[in-house]
Design an enzyme around this catalytic site. Structure first.
Site, PDB file in Angstrom:
ATOM      1  N   THR A   1     -28.806  -0.635  90.688  1.00 18.92           N
ATOM      2  CA  THR A   1     -28.543  -0.763  92.124  1.00 18.92           C
ATOM      3  C   THR A   1     -28.279  -2.201  92.556  1.00 18.92           C
ATOM      4  O   THR A   1     -27.285  -2.478  93.231  1.00 18.92           O
ATOM      5  CB  THR A   1     -29.718  -0.186  92.930  1.00 18.92           C
ATOM      6  OG1 THR A   1     -29.826   1.211  92.642  1.00 18.92           O
ATOM      7  CG2 THR A   1     -29.515  -0.372  94.425  1.00 18.92           C
TER       8      THR A   1
ATOM      9  N   ASP B   1     -22.737   2.187  93.582  1.00 25.02           N
ATOM     10  CA  ASP B   1     -23.309   1.079  92.815  1.00 25.02           C
ATOM     11  C   ASP B   1     -23.449   1.406  91.327  1.00 25.02           C
ATOM     12  O   ASP B   1     -23.698   0.522  90.516  1.00 25.02           O
ATOM     13  CB  ASP B   1     -24.663   0.664  93.383  1.00 25.02           C
ATOM     14  CG  ASP B   1     -25.656   1.811  93.460  1.00 25.02           C
ATOM     15  OD1 ASP B   1     -25.266   2.968  93.237  1.00 25.02           O
ATOM     16  OD2 ASP B   1     -26.831   1.553  93.766  1.00 25.02           O
TER      17      ASP B   1
END
Length: 562
Positions: free
Chosen positions: A95, A368
């Protein structure tokens, strides 16, 4: 007679001049009209909205496309520009590195965000990417707000917008996750807000941005919208219609605490006490709903896109990641979550139409990282997959090092597929760092489920041209990364037997959606390869501002309508 002829000539001359004058005026008006039309056509958007969907594989766009409505994902696809071959150009695909790379236009080798957490060899401890004890929480009585983007070493496109406009642009980041709001908003942002779970259930911030929450945020928090969402979760449609997913009852999903099986429906009000109270909303589709609620409120209360100076709203939908980790790629829970997210995106776009104007904003949507299918599920389909035991791996490696170097303890940390060595111990014992790295590489390549190995010396001394080596090198920060990097075989993970995870160099983790829509963007699609680091230079080009200072990506020229 002469006087009459003279008068006629004068009259004709004046008429000619008048005609010429009118033609010139007409041409000038025509040019001005064209210029105005072109200026209007080429004017920068009043607002850029960046949407990152956490853990969204590319095939979620195609797998569920027939079930999406016309106003969400499909509106962006059919009326915007879709890049169908968009990939991360580095590992690890997590992330924090993902969000940082989207907005900086470069990879971890430059921006320095090498993981969500990583071992800091200088502080001799594991650190979190956004933690910062120099700042305090705003809107919270605990440490959830002691955050900043200061570990991100390069600027973001949002930073460059602030610099270009002398701080007149308004930049705001919003997410369930702190890192999903902080890293996209950048260093010069007006605000970043994220959700505090537990017994709070509020959006909070950090003194890095402000000393006190704006009144509209306090008012929003006072509504306690999370209570309304934490009632029940059942499928939007009859469960038998979810044919793009596996069966509801299976052995590959992890139920929430207090529920024996991961099957619909979920009594959220009953489950919340055993699952972190307000934190439970994060692993339901309603975490995305409350982020959409908050983002829309920010849009309105902060008057984003209301003047000639471009503003930027960075939104990260994180509940998709929590749900993916818990229930897996092939779950009905994931399918239902994306059908609901489609409606939230439609609601957001409709609000942008009303508040900013259909032709006055630009949106990009990406992810992401992706995610791997549950390895046990893959094995049940006779596909190579497996699980990697990190604890057993470390024990095996330490035994090998002990056999080679005696009782000297040479390992500081093993995490994120990286082995950190004790450099001072190596020097103290007159050992060669390169020799130790090489020994580890030659040793562990024979271990079960390890596919490739790279040493610090190799990564720093030569340029990898392509393949996994190039991805490793792009994710390798010379100062912060470890000394030996190992890569697991495809579909092999270090994780529980239920749910899914991510982080690898495989296409299921690197291949993510990329959609552009709105002001300055033409309709179309392309299957030419693009990379995640191309997004920030593309938006910078659209706005006519400098690229982020570490950018290594390139503008995607084919998406522009000018």
């Amino acid at each position: 007679m002469k006087n009459s002829l003279l008068l006629i000539l004068v009259f004709l001359l004046l008429a000619s001049c008048g005609t010429l004058s009118r033609k010139r005026n007409s041409q000038t008006a025509s040019y001005q009209s064209t210029d105005i039309e072109e200026t209007s056509k080429n004017a920068s958007p009043k607002l850029v909205v960046g949407i990152v969907v956490d853990q969204m594989r590319f095939d979620y766009l195609t797998r569920f496309k027939s079930r999406y409505g016309n106003g969400g994902f499909n509106r962006l696809i059919e009326n915007g520009f879709q890049l169908t071959n968009n990939h991360y150009n580095f590992v690890p695909t997590y992330t924090a590195p993902g969000h940082a790379s989207i907005y900086t236009g470069t990879s971890p080798m430059n921006h320095g965000i090498i993981g969500n957490n990583w071992y800091d060899k200088f502080e001799n401890k594991v650190i979190y990417n956004a933690s910062d004890n120099d700042y305090e929480s705003v809107g919270s009585s605990n440490d959830d707000g002691k955050m900043s983007p200061r570990r991100m070493l390069t600027t973001t496109v949002t930073d460059q917008l602030e610099l270009h406009t002398q701080g007149k642009a308004k930049v705001i980041g919003v997410s369930i996750k702190d890192r999903g709001a902080i890293l996209p908003a950048g260093h010069a942002a007006d605000a970043a807000y994220w959700f505090e779970g537990g017994d709070a259930g509020n959006f909070i911030s950090s003194t890095f941005y402000m000393q006190e929450l704006p009144q509209w945020v306090k008012d929003f928090n006072a509504l306690k919208k999370a209570d309304d969402y934490l009632s029940s979760w059942n499928t939007m449609y009859p469960i038998e219609s979810y044919v793009a997913s596996g069966t509801d009852r299976n052995a590959f999903e992890k139920p929430p605490r207090g529920k024996e099986t991961a099957v619909f429906p979920y009594d959220l009000n009953k489950l919340r006490s055993q699952n972190g109270n307000y934190s439970l909303i994060k692993s339901t589709p309603y975490g995305n709903s409350i982020v959409a609620d908050f983002a829309i409120e920010a849009l309105k209360k902060e008057s984003l896109g209301k003047d000639a100076i471009t503003d930027f709203l960075a939104i990260s939908f994180s509940s998709t990641d929590y749900i993916g980790h818990q229930y897996g790629v092939n779950s009905i829970e994931i399918e239902d979550t994306y059908l609901r997210l489609d409606q939230e995106i439609e609601r957001l776009l409709m609000t942008l139409d009303q508040e900013v104007g259909k032709s006055n904003y630009t949106v990009f949507l990406t992810a992401d990282h992706g995610a791997v299918n549950n390895p046990a599920y893959l094995q049940s389909n006779r596909i190579n997959a497996g699980y990697f035991d990190r604890a057993a791996f470390r024990d095996q490696l330490e035994e090998a090092l002990k056999s080679q170097y005696g009782s000297v303890d040479l390992i500081s940390n093993i995490s994120n597929g990286q082995i950190f060595l004790k450099r001072d111990t190596i020097l103290k014992n007159n050992l060669s760092a390169k020799a130790v790295e090489d020994f580890i590489a030659y040793t562990i390549i024979d271990y079960k489920h390890i596919d490739k190995v790279y040493t610090r010396n190799a990564l720093m001394s030569g340029a990898m041209q392509d393949g996994t080596g190039k991805l490793i090198q792009n994710g390798f920060h010379h100062k912060r990364s470890g000394d030996v990097i190992y890569v697991l075989e495809p579909a092999v993970i270090s994780y529980s037997k239920t749910g899914s995870t991510h982080g690898s160099s495989q296409s299921y983790d690197t291949h993510v959606p990329l959609l552009f829509y709105g002001n300055g963007i033409k309709k179309g699609s392309s299957n030419a390869r693009t990379e995640i680091i191309d997004i920030a230079p593309t938006i910078s080009s659209l706005l006519g501002i400098s690229f982020p200072n570490g950018a290594t990506g390139n503008p995607i020229k084919e998406i522009f309508n000018k």
